[in-house]
Design a protein around this motif. Structure first.
Motif, PDB file in Angstrom:
ATOM      1  N   TRP A  25     -13.057  12.031  -1.360  1.00  0.00           N
ATOM      2  CA  TRP A  25     -11.842  12.470  -0.682  1.00  0.00           C
ATOM      3  C   TRP A  25     -10.705  11.477  -0.870  1.00  0.00           C
ATOM      4  O   TRP A  25      -9.559  11.849  -1.054  1.00  0.00           O
ATOM      5  CB  TRP A  25     -12.144  12.640   0.805  1.00  0.00           C
ATOM      6  N   TRP A  26     -11.030  10.175  -0.856  1.00  0.00           N
ATOM      7  CA  TRP A  26     -10.009   9.139  -0.930  1.00  0.00           C
ATOM      8  C   TRP A  26      -9.847   8.646  -2.355  1.00  0.00           C
ATOM      9  O   TRP A  26     -10.827   8.505  -3.081  1.00  0.00           O
ATOM     10  CB  TRP A  26     -10.377   7.960  -0.023  1.00  0.00           C
ATOM     11  N   PRO A  27      -8.629   8.348  -2.792  1.00  0.00           N
ATOM     12  CA  PRO A  27      -8.409   7.884  -4.164  1.00  0.00           C
ATOM     13  C   PRO A  27      -8.915   6.466  -4.417  1.00  0.00           C
ATOM     14  O   PRO A  27      -9.109   6.074  -5.559  1.00  0.00           O
ATOM     15  CB  PRO A  27      -6.882   7.954  -4.334  1.00  0.00           C
ATOM     16  N   GLY A  37      -6.144  -5.168   9.468  1.00  0.00           N
ATOM     17  CA  GLY A  37      -4.708  -5.058   9.686  1.00  0.00           C
ATOM     18  C   GLY A  37      -4.290  -4.325  10.934  1.00  0.00           C
ATOM     19  O   GLY A  37      -3.098  -4.158  11.187  1.00  0.00           O
ATOM     20  N   GLY A  38      -5.241  -3.862  11.745  1.00  0.00           N
ATOM     21  CA  GLY A  38      -4.888  -3.134  12.955  1.00  0.00           C
ATOM     22  C   GLY A  38      -5.019  -3.991  14.200  1.00  0.00           C
ATOM     23  O   GLY A  38      -5.280  -5.197  14.125  1.00  0.00           O
ATOM     24  N   PRO A  39      -4.877  -3.390  15.367  1.00  0.00           N
ATOM     25  CA  PRO A  39      -5.016  -4.138  16.621  1.00  0.00           C
ATOM     26  C   PRO A  39      -6.442  -4.649  16.842  1.00  0.00           C
ATOM     27  O   PRO A  39      -6.665  -5.596  17.573  1.00  0.00           O
ATOM     28  CB  PRO A  39      -4.607  -3.114  17.692  1.00  0.00           C
ATOM     29  N   ALA A  40      -7.414  -3.983  16.181  1.00  0.00           N
ATOM     30  CA  ALA A  40      -8.804  -4.413  16.279  1.00  0.00           C
ATOM     31  C   ALA A  40      -9.457  -4.237  14.916  1.00  0.00           C
ATOM     32  O   ALA A  40      -9.047  -3.389  14.116  1.00  0.00           O
ATOM     33  CB  ALA A  40      -9.547  -3.585  17.335  1.00  0.00           C
ATOM     34  N   GLY A  75      -7.431   4.369   6.179  1.00  0.00           N
ATOM     35  CA  GLY A  75      -7.083   5.653   6.773  1.00  0.00           C
ATOM     36  C   GLY A  75      -5.592   5.890   6.738  1.00  0.00           C
ATOM     37  O   GLY A  75      -4.945   5.680   5.717  1.00  0.00           O
ATOM     38  N   ASP A  76      -5.009   6.271   7.863  1.00  0.00           N
ATOM     39  CA  ASP A  76      -3.573   6.560   7.917  1.00  0.00           C
ATOM     40  C   ASP A  76      -2.761   5.366   8.410  1.00  0.00           C
ATOM     41  O   ASP A  76      -1.587   5.495   8.742  1.00  0.00           O
ATOM     42  CB  ASP A  76      -3.295   7.778   8.796  1.00  0.00           C
ATOM     43  N   ALA A  77      -3.376   4.173   8.451  1.00  0.00           N
ATOM     44  CA  ALA A  77      -2.666   3.000   8.979  1.00  0.00           C
ATOM     45  C   ALA A  77      -1.434   2.661   8.163  1.00  0.00           C
ATOM     46  O   ALA A  77      -0.447   2.159   8.694  1.00  0.00           O
ATOM     47  CB  ALA A  77      -3.606   1.791   9.014  1.00  0.00           C
ATOM     48  N   ALA A  78      -1.504   2.922   6.837  1.00  0.00           N
ATOM     49  CA  ALA A  78      -0.380   2.579   5.965  1.00  0.00           C
ATOM     50  C   ALA A  78       0.480   3.789   5.633  1.00  0.00           C
ATOM     51  O   ALA A  78       1.288   3.749   4.711  1.00  0.00           O
ATOM     52  CB  ALA A  78      -0.898   1.953   4.668  1.00  0.00           C
ATOM     53  N   THR A 105       0.826  -1.206   0.000  1.00  0.00           N
ATOM     54  CA  THR A 105       0.000   0.000   0.000  1.00  0.00           C
ATOM     55  C   THR A 105       0.858   1.252   0.000  1.00  0.00           C
ATOM     56  O   THR A 105       0.571   2.218  -0.706  1.00  0.00           O
ATOM     57  CB  THR A 105      -0.939  -0.003   1.221  1.00  0.00           C
ATOM     58  N   ARG A 106       1.935   1.242   0.775  1.00  0.00           N
ATOM     59  CA  ARG A 106       2.823   2.403   0.821  1.00  0.00           C
ATOM     60  C   ARG A 106       3.495   2.651  -0.519  1.00  0.00           C
ATOM     61  O   ARG A 106       3.865   3.781  -0.836  1.00  0.00           O
ATOM     62  CB  ARG A 106       3.886   2.204   1.899  1.00  0.00           C
TER      63      ARG A 106
END
Length: 476
Positions: free
Chosen positions: A173-175, A136-139, A183-186, A49-50
């Motif tokens: 707003w998001w591509p 992909g997050g803690p929850a 969101g900003d996780a990546a 993703t990055r």
């Protein structure tokens, strides 16, 4: 890839009614309904993703690998695990880390066709109701939203845009759906923004893009791989004291190995192109025998061998270890200010001056070797200037421009040296096969004359470099 003139994306409230776009000769048909279930895959730290890469598995269409320049598709298969073929393609990005599901989306799509009186499609409106789970997050994170995707010609698109906005639609707003869910996780968590790490990261990214290009068969990928490896190696050698000499030396040694594995494949491409271009410039009455076929046959054999060698190198554990070492080095770089950057650049300038002074009084093969050394020193000086150029002013840019001129002239000179060696080889082989080798001798003579001319040009460009503007701290 859809251009801005043919498609636009909007957001709309989940409770809003479907916008009616009919009118003025346009009919909006009842929607065609379809449900899409998609699972996105990435590494634990979101390396794909990055890098702007999306890997997804769709229950209806199979696997899709969306790259910055193209999209590749693969059959679905029975296993939810990413196929080995895809994992191999992405090796430079994943660094052999496991690909796992990071998000899943369910999209209920209602596609409306907009037609004219004859039934011809003028535009399409896709009304997507999306339910997403971020894994992909803690929850687990759940989200629901709605997107409108409109495709039409430029004139109608502007008209539809005005109507949609009146109905409450806003620019998306998001591509992409995935980035909205994540969101900003990546988000890239980089350290210092100073120029040297930024330059090294850019070259590492260039190497990874070229690696992927090579694996999918893109033209010029070997060249791009080689250039990126060379620039990384040069910068790490020049600024080793700022990077950490032990780590820099270990990585540069492996980059040297990689360059040696890639060089023959690229050299064969370049030599063939140059010699065929030279042959095009010879008058037809001076071309004897099937020379072009002879060149094509010889280089085709060489290219197959050297491409196999490059493929083996890029498939090796040694190469994978090199990629991991570069990534680790970049993650641990220390900040360096402008003053610290000056000393390594000044050192490369001094080495260039000493190499040039060493050419005085030489001739023949010894001069050719010495000029090749000057070329290598000029290339390193140019790359060093490229790495730190954002930190300094116009005077450094002027000096770098003159260094580049010297490097390019000596590059052409070295090409003539390589070409003459190849022409001699072809002449000997051709003679043994009873070919008329006159034309090879003619081209050899032209390359020899060109080399002398380029030596004179280098002398002029070196004087310009010595007298040209540069920062006061770079005067040697």
């Amino acid at each position: 890839m859809r251009s801005a003139e043919s498609g636009r994306k909007y957001e709309l409230s989940l409770k809003a009614r479907v916008p009616r776009l009919a009118g003025e000769g346009v009919t909006q048909e009842a929607p065609a309904e379809r449900t899409l279930e998609t699972v996105y895959y990435d590494t634990k730290d979101f390396r794909l993703t990055r890098a702007g890469i999306a890997l997804r598995r769709n229950s209806g269409t199979g696997w899709s690998l969306k790259l910055p320049s193209q999209e590749l598709r693969f059959p679905l298969g029975d296993s939810p695990k990413a196929p080995a073929q895809i994992a191999t393609l992405l090796r430079a990005y994943t660094l052999d880390r496991k690909l796992r599901p990071v998000a899943q989306l369910r999209t209920d799509r209602f596609t409306h066709r907009l037609t004219d009186a004859s039934g011809r499609t003028l535009a399409t409106l896709a009304d997507d109701h999306v339910t997403g789970e971020f894994l992909g997050g803690p929850a687990v994170r759940l989200d629901r939203w709605r997107e409108l995707d409109v495709e039409a010609g430029p004139e109608l698109l502007d008209r539809l845009d005005r109507t949609l906005r009146k109905r409450g639609a806003e620019n998306a707003w998001w591509p992409s759906k995935l980035q909205r869910l994540m969101g900003d996780a990546a988000e890239n968590k980089r350290g210092s923004n100073e120029v040297l790490p930024a330059y090294l990261r850019a070259q590492f990214e260039r190497l990874r893009r070229a690696d992927l290009g090579f694996r999918v068969g893109e033209d010029d990928s070997v060249h791009q791989l080689r250039v990126a490896a060379r620039k990384l190696r040069s910068a790490l050698q020049t600024f080793a004291s700022l990077v950490g000499r032990k780590k820099a030396d270990a990585v540069t040694a492996e980059l040297k190995w990689l360059g040696a594995e890639l060089a023959p494949a690229r050299d064969a491409e370049v030599s063939q192109a140059r010699l065929e271009a030279c042959l095009d410039e010879v008058s037809p009455e001076l071309v004897f025998g099937p020379l072009r076929q002879y060149l094509t046959r010889d280089f085709a054999r060489t290219s197959r061998t050297e491409l196999a060698r490059a493929t083996e190198a890029l498939s090796s554990n040694r190469y994978a270890a090199l990629l991991r070492s570069i990534a680790a080095l970049l993650d641990t770089m220390r900040p360096a200010g402008k003053k610290a950057l000056r000393k390594p650049l000044r050192k490369t300038a001094r080495k260039l001056c000493r190499a040039t002074a060493a050419t005085e009084g030489l001739s023949g093969v010894e001069l050719e070797k010495a000029l090749h050394n000057v070329r290598k020193k000029a290339k390193r000086a140019r790359y060093a200037a490229d790495a730190v150029r954002p930190a300094f002013g116009k005077k450094l840019r002027a000096w770098r421009k003159h260094v580049k001129a010297v490097q390019q002239t000596l590059g052409k000179h070295q090409d003539s040296v390589v070409d003459r060696a190849a022409l001699r080889h072809f002449a000997i082989d051709g003679f043994s096969e009873n070919q008329n080798t006159f034309t090879f001798g003619l081209l050899y003579g032209r390359d020899e004359a060109a080399a002398k001319m380029l030596q004179g040009r280098f002398a002029d460009e070196w004087r310009t470099l010595r007298k040209g503007a540069r920062p006061s701290w770079l005067k040697v």
